[in-house]
Design a protein around this motif. Structure first.
Motif, PDB file in Angstrom:
ATOM      1  N   LYS A  97      38.816   3.607 -39.068  1.00  0.00           N
ATOM      2  CA  LYS A  97      37.804   4.309 -38.274  1.00  0.00           C
ATOM      3  C   LYS A  97      38.183   4.317 -36.801  1.00  0.00           C
ATOM      4  CE  LYS A  97      32.872   4.259 -37.202  1.00  0.00           C
ATOM      5  NZ  LYS A  97      31.583   3.549 -37.419  1.00  0.00           N
ATOM      6  N   ASP A 106      41.009   6.836 -36.109  1.00  0.00           N
ATOM      7  CA  ASP A 106      40.498   8.214 -36.091  1.00  0.00           C
ATOM      8  C   ASP A 106      39.778   8.506 -34.771  1.00  0.00           C
ATOM      9  OD1 ASP A 106      41.504   8.595 -38.624  1.00  0.00           O
ATOM     10  OD2 ASP A 106      39.601   8.190 -39.643  1.00  0.00           O
ATOM     11  N   GLU A 107      38.984   7.537 -34.336  1.00  0.00           N
ATOM     12  CA  GLU A 107      38.250   7.719 -33.079  1.00  0.00           C
ATOM     13  C   GLU A 107      39.198   7.742 -31.883  1.00  0.00           C
ATOM     14  OE1 GLU A 107      34.443   5.686 -30.712  1.00  0.00           O
ATOM     15  OE2 GLU A 107      35.104   4.938 -32.683  1.00  0.00           O
TER      16      GLU A 107
END
Length: 312
Positions: free
Chosen positions: A174, A177-178
């Motif tokens: 996560k 991706d951020e």
């Protein structure tokens, strides 16, 4: 005539004696003040036998500084003060002595209020690539043992920061991706010169640096074209660090993750007439960036922001 001559000689001797005493006292005071304290004493000498009694009534009227705008009472020596003494004129560089007043309870309470920082403003222990070391040098010399110790310590610090971060719901996928989305947004804002949108994605210090970078670029190129070719080549974590900003409250922490991003990009720059003066948007360029992302662990709704870039 003989009596008059006697008094004249006597008055001359007394004057010379006073002058000698004043010079001795002045030189001793000045030498002691230059060695121990920046304070200067002023007083009056009525005669050669009473200067010692008058010395106790002298008052401190000023401190010596390099210039007239310096702050007084910066020395570690304890100042002397007296309630008596002659009133001296102010020559522009003299400052009167005042008694140290105790702060009111309200002032002490206001001083105890601590500001909640939005960012430490620094990259803590920035990553720096190291040169390769031969096997025998690494394991059989003190320099190699020192290198091994530093690397183990660095890995333990990174492991601690990641473990602390996972308690807040951190996920490596996560976060990657951020971070990649943030990487794309920030480069797009820089290419378009969008300073307003850029402010929310970076820290205050980083925003100031990027704003100057945009201003310098616009003085050379009118506008630029930038594109990120996806998917990216590689992304990996190089370092993780935890920063505490309050020694009395260990929950006030910032975390900084240093990422290496290897991507393919397209770039082209234009002048004020629209002519291409640099780059080629039809060619892909391999780019390696090392960015440091930061997040607060004690601000509600805090998100990742760019806080630094390391030269490669």
């Amino acid at each position: 005539m003989a009596l008059r001559g006697f008094f004249s000689v006597r008055s001359t001797q007394i004057s010379l004696y006073r002058t000698t005493e004043i010079r001795l006292v002045s030189s001793s005071l000045l030498s002691s003040s230059s060695r121990n304290s920046p304070y200067i004493f002023y007083g009056t000498l009525q005669d050669s036998n009473s200067w010692r009694s008058k010395f106790s009534s002298w008052s401190i009227v000023s401190s010596l500084h390099n210039n007239s705008s310096g702050l007084p009472w910066t020395s570690s020596a304890n100042p002397l003060c007296s309630t008596t003494g002659p009133k001296l004129p102010n020559f522009g560089y003299l400052r009167p002595v005042t008694m140290q007043a105790k702060a009111s309870p309200q002032a002490r309470q206001m001083a105890a209020v601590k500001v909640s920082l939005m960012s430490p403003g620094i990259v803590f222990e920035p990553y720096a690539p190291r040169e390769a070391m031969p096997f025998w040098t690494r394991w059989l010399t003190r320099t190699g043992w020192r290198r091994i110790k530093e690397e183990i310590t660095s890995e333990l610090k990174s492991a601690y920061a990641i473990a602390k971060l996972r308690k807040t719901g951190y996920s490596k996928k996560k976060f990657y991706d951020e971070a990649l989305e943030l990487y794309k947004e920030i480069n797009t804002y820089i290419a378009n010169g969008d300073k307003t949108s850029l402010r929310k994605s970076v820290t205050e210090k980083m925003y100031s640096a990027l704003k100057n970078e945009i201003r310098q670029r616009e003085s050379v190129w009118n506008h630029v074209y930038w594109e990120l070719v996806e998917p990216i080549v590689t992304i990996r974590t190089l370092r993780a660090r935890m920063i505490g900003v309050d020694r009395d409250d260990l929950s006030k922490l910032f975390v900084q993750l240093t990422l290496e991003l290897v991507t393919k990009q397209k770039f082209e720059a234009y002048n004020s007439h629209g002519a291409v003066i640099a780059g080629d948007k039809n060619k892909e360029v391999l780019v390696r960036d090392i960015w440091v992302f930061e997040k607060s662990l004690f601000h509600t709704g805090a998100c990742w922001r760019l806080c630094g870039r390391i030269k490669t």
